[in-house]
Motif scaffolding. Sequence first.
Motif, PDB file in Angstrom:
ATOM      1  N   ASN A 176      51.520  74.491  43.904  1.00  0.00           N
ATOM      2  CA  ASN A 176      51.537  75.672  43.061  1.00  0.00           C
ATOM      3  C   ASN A 176      52.979  76.177  42.962  1.00  0.00           C
ATOM      4  OD1 ASN A 176      52.118  77.328  45.323  1.00  0.00           O
ATOM      5  ND2 ASN A 176      49.937  77.540  45.802  1.00  0.00           N
ATOM      6  N   ASP A 177      53.197  77.162  42.116  1.00  0.00           N
ATOM      7  CA  ASP A 177      54.574  77.602  41.866  1.00  0.00           C
ATOM      8  C   ASP A 177      55.261  78.137  43.122  1.00  0.00           C
ATOM      9  OD1 ASP A 177      54.802  76.907  39.201  1.00  0.00           O
ATOM     10  OD2 ASP A 177      54.015  78.814  38.473  1.00  0.00           O
ATOM     11  N   ARG A 178      54.520  78.861  43.951  1.00  0.00           N
ATOM     12  CA  ARG A 178      55.155  79.402  45.159  1.00  0.00           C
ATOM     13  C   ARG A 178      55.604  78.270  46.085  1.00  0.00           C
ATOM     14  NH1 ARG A 178      55.124  83.957  49.126  1.00  0.00           N
ATOM     15  NH2 ARG A 178      54.061  85.384  47.736  1.00  0.00           N
ATOM     16  N   TYR A 181      58.714  76.523  44.443  1.00  0.00           N
ATOM     17  CA  TYR A 181      59.959  77.295  44.561  1.00  0.00           C
ATOM     18  C   TYR A 181      60.392  77.455  46.023  1.00  0.00           C
ATOM     19  CZ  TYR A 181      60.688  78.420  39.679  1.00  0.00           C
ATOM     20  OH  TYR A 181      60.981  78.322  38.344  1.00  0.00           O
ATOM     21  N   THR A 182      59.446  77.482  46.916  1.00  0.00           N
ATOM     22  CA  THR A 182      59.820  77.513  48.333  1.00  0.00           C
ATOM     23  C   THR A 182      60.596  76.252  48.694  1.00  0.00           C
ATOM     24  OG1 THR A 182      57.936  78.898  48.938  1.00  0.00           O
ATOM     25  CG2 THR A 182      58.927  77.589  50.701  1.00  0.00           C
ATOM     26  N   LEU A 183      60.126  75.105  48.196  1.00  0.00           N
ATOM     27  CA  LEU A 183      60.838  73.849  48.420  1.00  0.00           C
ATOM     28  C   LEU A 183      62.255  73.915  47.847  1.00  0.00           C
ATOM     29  CD1 LEU A 183      61.056  70.752  49.004  1.00  0.00           C
ATOM     30  CD2 LEU A 183      60.083  70.407  46.714  1.00  0.00           C
ATOM     31  N   ARG A 185      64.074  76.466  47.079  1.00  0.00           N
ATOM     32  CA  ARG A 185      64.928  77.507  47.659  1.00  0.00           C
ATOM     33  C   ARG A 185      65.290  77.228  49.126  1.00  0.00           C
ATOM     34  NH1 ARG A 185      63.603  83.434  46.618  1.00  0.00           N
ATOM     35  NH2 ARG A 185      65.856  83.508  47.040  1.00  0.00           N
ATOM     36  N   ARG A 186      64.662  76.261  49.737  1.00  0.00           N
ATOM     37  CA  ARG A 186      65.103  75.883  51.088  1.00  0.00           C
ATOM     38  C   ARG A 186      66.518  75.309  51.052  1.00  0.00           C
ATOM     39  NH1 ARG A 186      61.685  75.085  55.310  1.00  0.00           N
ATOM     40  NH2 ARG A 186      62.394  72.976  55.819  1.00  0.00           N
ATOM     41  N   GLY A 187      66.937  74.894  49.868  1.00  0.00           N
ATOM     42  CA  GLY A 187      68.317  74.448  49.716  1.00  0.00           C
ATOM     43  C   GLY A 187      69.324  75.572  49.875  1.00  0.00           C
ATOM     44  N   GLU A 188      68.857  76.815  49.885  1.00  0.00           N
ATOM     45  CA  GLU A 188      69.760  77.954  50.079  1.00  0.00           C
ATOM     46  C   GLU A 188      70.262  78.056  51.510  1.00  0.00           C
ATOM     47  OE1 GLU A 188      67.728  81.433  48.688  1.00  0.00           O
ATOM     48  OE2 GLU A 188      67.350  80.578  46.704  1.00  0.00           O
ATOM     49  N   TYR A 189      69.621  77.356  52.451  1.00  0.00           N
ATOM     50  CA  TYR A 189      70.082  77.460  53.833  1.00  0.00           C
ATOM     51  C   TYR A 189      69.996  76.154  54.637  1.00  0.00           C
ATOM     52  CZ  TYR A 189      65.175  77.663  55.279  1.00  0.00           C
ATOM     53  OH  TYR A 189      63.857  77.381  55.496  1.00  0.00           O
ATOM     54  N   LEU A 190      69.237  75.183  54.155  1.00  0.00           N
ATOM     55  CA  LEU A 190      69.150  73.931  54.923  1.00  0.00           C
ATOM     56  C   LEU A 190      70.452  73.134  54.816  1.00  0.00           C
ATOM     57  CD1 LEU A 190      65.644  72.341  54.231  1.00  0.00           C
ATOM     58  CD2 LEU A 190      66.432  73.502  56.296  1.00  0.00           C
ATOM     59  N   TRP A 191      70.726  72.322  55.835  1.00  0.00           N
ATOM     60  CA  TRP A 191      71.835  71.372  55.719  1.00  0.00           C
ATOM     61  C   TRP A 191      71.491  70.436  54.562  1.00  0.00           C
ATOM     62  CZ3 TRP A 191      76.583  71.496  56.855  1.00  0.00           C
ATOM     63  CH2 TRP A 191      77.370  70.341  56.790  1.00  0.00           C
ATOM     64  N   PRO A 192      72.444  70.145  53.675  1.00  0.00           N
ATOM     65  CA  PRO A 192      72.126  69.425  52.424  1.00  0.00           C
ATOM     66  C   PRO A 192      71.363  68.120  52.608  1.00  0.00           C
ATOM     67  CG  PRO A 192      74.345  70.324  52.317  1.00  0.00           C
ATOM     68  CD  PRO A 192      73.849  70.582  53.717  1.00  0.00           C
ATOM     69  N   GLU A 225      62.587  86.738  43.257  1.00  0.00           N
ATOM     70  CA  GLU A 225      62.118  87.685  44.258  1.00  0.00           C
ATOM     71  C   GLU A 225      61.481  88.883  43.569  1.00  0.00           C
ATOM     72  OE1 GLU A 225      61.893  87.238  47.329  1.00  0.00           O
ATOM     73  OE2 GLU A 225      63.422  85.811  47.950  1.00  0.00           O
ATOM     74  N   PRO A 226      60.331  89.332  44.054  1.00  0.00           N
ATOM     75  CA  PRO A 226      59.574  88.759  45.157  1.00  0.00           C
ATOM     76  C   PRO A 226      58.881  87.465  44.727  1.00  0.00           C
ATOM     77  CG  PRO A 226      58.335  90.547  44.177  1.00  0.00           C
ATOM     78  CD  PRO A 226      59.657  90.514  43.480  1.00  0.00           C
ATOM     79  N   MET A 227      58.688  86.573  45.698  1.00  0.00           N
ATOM     80  CA  MET A 227      58.057  85.295  45.390  1.00  0.00           C
ATOM     81  C   MET A 227      56.599  85.474  44.961  1.00  0.00           C
ATOM     82  SD  MET A 227      60.118  82.550  45.852  1.00  0.00           S
ATOM     83  CE  MET A 227      59.418  81.144  46.746  1.00  0.00           C
ATOM     84  N   SER A 228      56.041  86.641  45.212  1.00  0.00           N
ATOM     85  CA  SER A 228      54.655  86.869  44.790  1.00  0.00           C
ATOM     86  C   SER A 228      54.524  86.894  43.278  1.00  0.00           C
ATOM     87  CB  SER A 228      54.106  88.166  45.406  1.00  0.00           C
ATOM     88  OG  SER A 228      54.930  89.261  45.096  1.00  0.00           O
TER      89      SER A 228
END
Length: 364
Positions: A176-178, A181-183, A185-192, A225-228
């Motif tokens: 689903n969309d959430r 987008y969670t996947l 947006r994990r690029g915002e902090y995970l090691w590449p 944001e919000p992701m809801s």
Amino acid sequence: MRNPYIREQKEIFGRKVLAVLPVHYPKEILTALDILAVEMWGPPGTPRGPDAGRLQAYVCAVARNALAFMASGGADAVDGALFPHTCDSIQGLATQAPDMGGWTKPSFRFIHPKGEWRPSSHTFVEKEMRSLAGELEAFAGKPLDETRLRDAVRLHREIDDVRAELLANRSRIEMNDREFYTLLRRGEYLWPEEHLDELRAARENLRSDTVQKGIPIMITGYVPEPMSIFDAIGNAGAFVAVDDYAAVGRRVVRPAAEAGEDPFRDLADAYFQAPPCPTRSSNRSIRMAWLAGLYDKGGAAGVIVHEPKFCEPELFDVPGLRETFSAKKAPLLYLEGELETELPGQAVTRIEAFVEMLGSGSRA
């Protein structure tokens, strides 16, 4: 902040960690210097501390929340902060955080040119990147190896390639969309490299047929944001088929160009190859043509414009968005928020009515 992950990166890999304000910055340089970028889009919710009040109430919530968050110690896990010159508010934060927010850790700035490609702007951004790299060398405690920078450029271009493929094939992804987008947006902090592994896994699970059954819509704005908002869209019977968030699709270079011998030149080239973005003062006509093309290609039935209140760069383009999609007879819903933790009930109701209208084929 993602404190457990930050601690792990420091303890296991010995990496420095830099909080990065929105939107555009040469992440490849950080990767090559073994610096973890942790992006700070607010964070959303009620400002965590009273220092948001040091900025006028008509400053956007991204800047106000970031100042309060940093002043309250929320970002203490990082070793420094990078302030791209995205807008007056974020540019001002580079001085306000130390002067009024008690921020004592190193602060860096990335000044990027505005407007379209010109020989002078290309030269300028390349020099800015070299200057930033020089400052970050001292921060990281190691020299920048050009071979590592070339590797980082290739790594981030592969990330862009996979993200572009996933965005273009949204209807064939069983999330689903959430979740989707969670996947992303994990690029915002995970090691590449970790993020790339996750993206590759998602690509391997692309279906050959369409699995999204809702009404396809396009969404454009600053940050999801919000992701809801995605729960509201999904519950109403639609899904995001086309993305133009500054935090997501607008930072994906499509297609990623071949890397050359000079990584700084490649980075400067990529800066101008990214999709049009009002935070880079992209020509409005060029941007509207780009968005109209995305809309048609993605088969969207309507557009949601989702902006933070008082975000001047984004709001400057709203009249153009209305004109562009009105000319295409494409229904448009404008939503404005302040980085709430949950989407207000009024906004949920408006999304429900909008999707119902799309489903009935009628127009407001």
